[in-house]
Design an enzyme around this catalytic site. Structure first.
Site, short mmCIF file in Angstrom:
data_model
loop_
_atom_site.label_atom_id
_atom_site.label_comp_id
_atom_site.label_asym_id
_atom_site.label_seq_id
_atom_site.Cartn_x
_atom_site.Cartn_y
_atom_site.Cartn_z
N THR A 43 0.81 -1.23 0.00
CA THR A 43 0.00 0.00 0.00
C THR A 43 0.84 1.27 0.00
OG1 THR A 43 -1.77 -1.11 1.18
CG2 THR A 43 -1.75 1.27 1.33
N ASP A 74 1.77 -6.58 -4.59
CA ASP A 74 0.91 -6.57 -3.41
C ASP A 74 1.39 -7.77 -2.59
OD1 ASP A 74 -1.36 -7.38 -1.67
OD2 ASP A 74 -2.44 -5.82 -2.74
N SER A 75 1.59 -7.60 -1.31
CA SER A 75 2.22 -8.68 -0.54
C SER A 75 1.34 -9.92 -0.39
CB SER A 75 2.67 -8.17 0.83
OG SER A 75 1.61 -8.16 1.74
N SER A 76 0.10 -9.83 -0.83
CA SER A 76 -0.74 -11.04 -0.80
C SER A 76 -0.26 -12.04 -1.84
CB SER A 76 -2.21 -10.68 -1.01
OG SER A 76 -2.60 -9.86 0.06
N ASP A 82 0.02 -6.97 4.65
CA ASP A 82 -0.74 -8.23 4.74
C ASP A 82 0.12 -9.43 5.13
OD1 ASP A 82 -3.03 -6.89 4.10
OD2 ASP A 82 -3.15 -7.58 2.03
N THR A 142 -1.41 -22.63 19.28
CA THR A 142 -2.74 -22.27 19.79
C THR A 142 -3.45 -21.25 18.89
OG1 THR A 142 -3.95 -21.26 21.62
CG2 THR A 142 -1.67 -20.59 21.37
N GLN A 143 -4.78 -21.35 18.89
CA GLN A 143 -5.58 -20.36 18.16
C GLN A 143 -5.60 -19.02 18.90
OE1 GLN A 143 -9.50 -21.98 17.38
NE2 GLN A 143 -8.65 -23.80 16.41
N CYS A 144 -5.22 -19.04 20.18
CA CYS A 144 -5.19 -17.79 20.95
C CYS A 144 -4.02 -16.93 20.47
CB CYS A 144 -4.99 -18.06 22.43
SG CYS A 144 -6.24 -19.10 23.17
N1 ASP Z 1 -2.62 -5.50 0.27
C1 ASP Z 1 -1.55 -4.68 0.78
C2 ASP Z 1 -0.29 -5.50 0.79
O1 ASP Z 1 -0.09 -6.25 1.68
C3 ASP Z 1 -1.90 -4.14 2.12
C4 ASP Z 1 -0.85 -3.24 2.73
O2 ASP Z 1 0.21 -2.97 2.21
O3 ASP Z 1 -1.13 -2.74 3.84
O4 ASP Z 1 0.51 -5.41 -0.12
#
Ligand code: ASP
Length: 344
Positions: free
Chosen positions: A12, A56-58, A89, A274-276
């Site tokens: 972002t 985008d890091s996704s 992300d 753990t999920q916590c």
């Molecule tokens: N979708 C963006 C990413 O991870 C979100 C961010 O940068 O905050 O590249």
């Protein structure tokens, strides 16, 4: 003058709003350069390595982690520190992966990014980048202040493999539930030296191989045998993370235990986390985890999901026997977990 390499991967921080698609998309480093003239007034000699195209890091992938480790390895002697601009992300995954890949790190590798693009009036990008640069270039007695892979975001510096993105809209996007912050930025940057790892005397050793053949089984009340079998029988899977309840507990129904036993018999390494968000797995504390212990499931202690997935990929990527992998999972390698007896 300290010399810093900025590695711009995307995120972002360098995005603009695309009117055609009505979505944010990453663009080149010039957007950051043009919006942040302060970078040139910091008294830091900095260079930029920009991904082309930025991502985008996704879309992050272990191959990109290897590329990042290689970029740092090739330039390690020429710079005092590294700042990686990265989407928030998957920032905690990249930070965790790099912490394992960069063994004997004695220089700072600070990841940062932002919740709002740098071109927006209310952006958080400027403060994040400027302070990350300052932290990466700070020395005490000739040594780097923070010889670790860290995440700097919204005035807080966290150990990278302890941090987690927990909020998708607050500027305060990250926290570290199981380990204190390494520094806090106010008028001054206050470093918590007791919590920062000492710089190793050995030479940097870079490991670039990761094996992504792992699976994740997040349990919930009512989970069906079919759902568990589908995950456990994933072809080629070598490691399985069990995301369990509380201090590492799971259903004691016999079909569940049988499924996991079969996985163990196939040589799949199973790690209990753990999920916590806070606290640790304690295998054997309740009857609902003793059966896991008997099967040979190992404890992920208080590792985050990000630290555990990348540690499993990392260890499976090294040429080491399964028993050794199991032993290393339960031990802190880069400060990513707290062994049971320790109180931080
Ligand atoms: N979708 C963006 C990413 O991870 C979100 C961010 O940068 O905050 O590249």
């Amino acid at each position: 003058m300290t010399k810093i390499l900025i590695i711009y991967t995307g995120g972002t921080v360098g995005m603009i709003y695309d009117e055609k698609t009505t979505a944010l998309r990453p663009i080149g480093f010039n957007e950051i350069r043009n919006n942040l003239p302060e970078l040139y007034r910091m008294g830091i000699d900095f260079y930029v390595y920009a991904f082309n195209p930025p991502m985008d890091s996704s879309d992050m992938h272990p191959d990109v982690w290897s590329e990042l480790a290689g970029i740092i390895e090739d330039r390690y002697d020429r710079y005092d520190g590294f700042v990686i601009l990265h989407g928030s992300d998957t920032m905690a995954f990249t930070a965790s992966a790099l912490s394992y890949m960069l063994e004997n790190l004695s220089k700072p590798v600070i990841l940062t990014g932002s919740q709002l693009p740098i071109g927006k009036i209310r952006t958080d990008a400027k403060e994040n980048i400027i302070t990350a640069m300052e932290i990466a270039s700070t020395k005490a007695n000739g040594h780097c202040m923070v010889p670790e892979v860290c995440i700097y975001f919204d005035f807080m510096l966290f150990r990278g493999n302890r941090a987690k993105k927990y909020n998708a809209e607050k500027f305060e996007a990250f926290y570290s539930m199981n380990y204190p912050a390494l520094a806090e930025a106010g008028i001054d940057i206050k470093y918590k030296q007791n919590y920062i790892l000492p710089a190793p005397v050995k030479e940097l050793k870079v490991h670039k191989s990761m094996d992504p053949n792992i699976g994740v089984l997040k349990i919930f009340p009512g989970i069906t045998r079919r759902a568990v079998e589908a995950i456990v029988n994933t072809p080629g899977m070598r490691g399985l993370l069990l995301e369990t309840f509380g201090s590492g507990n799971a259903t004691t129904q016999s079909w569940f235990t049988d499924c996991l036993q079969k996985a163990a018999d196939k040589g799949i390494i199973m790690v209990d986390i753990t999920q916590c968000d806070g606290g640790s797995v304690e295998l054997g504390k309740y009857e609902t985890s003793t059966h896991l212990q008997k099967i040979g499931v190992v404890s992920g202690h208080d590792m985050t999901f990000e630290a555990a997935t990348t540690k499993l990929m990392f260890l499976l990527g090294q040429n080491i026997p399964p028993e050794e992998i199991k032993r290393l999972i339960e031990e802190p390698m880069r400060g990513e977990l707290t062994p049971s007896e320790t109180v931080v």
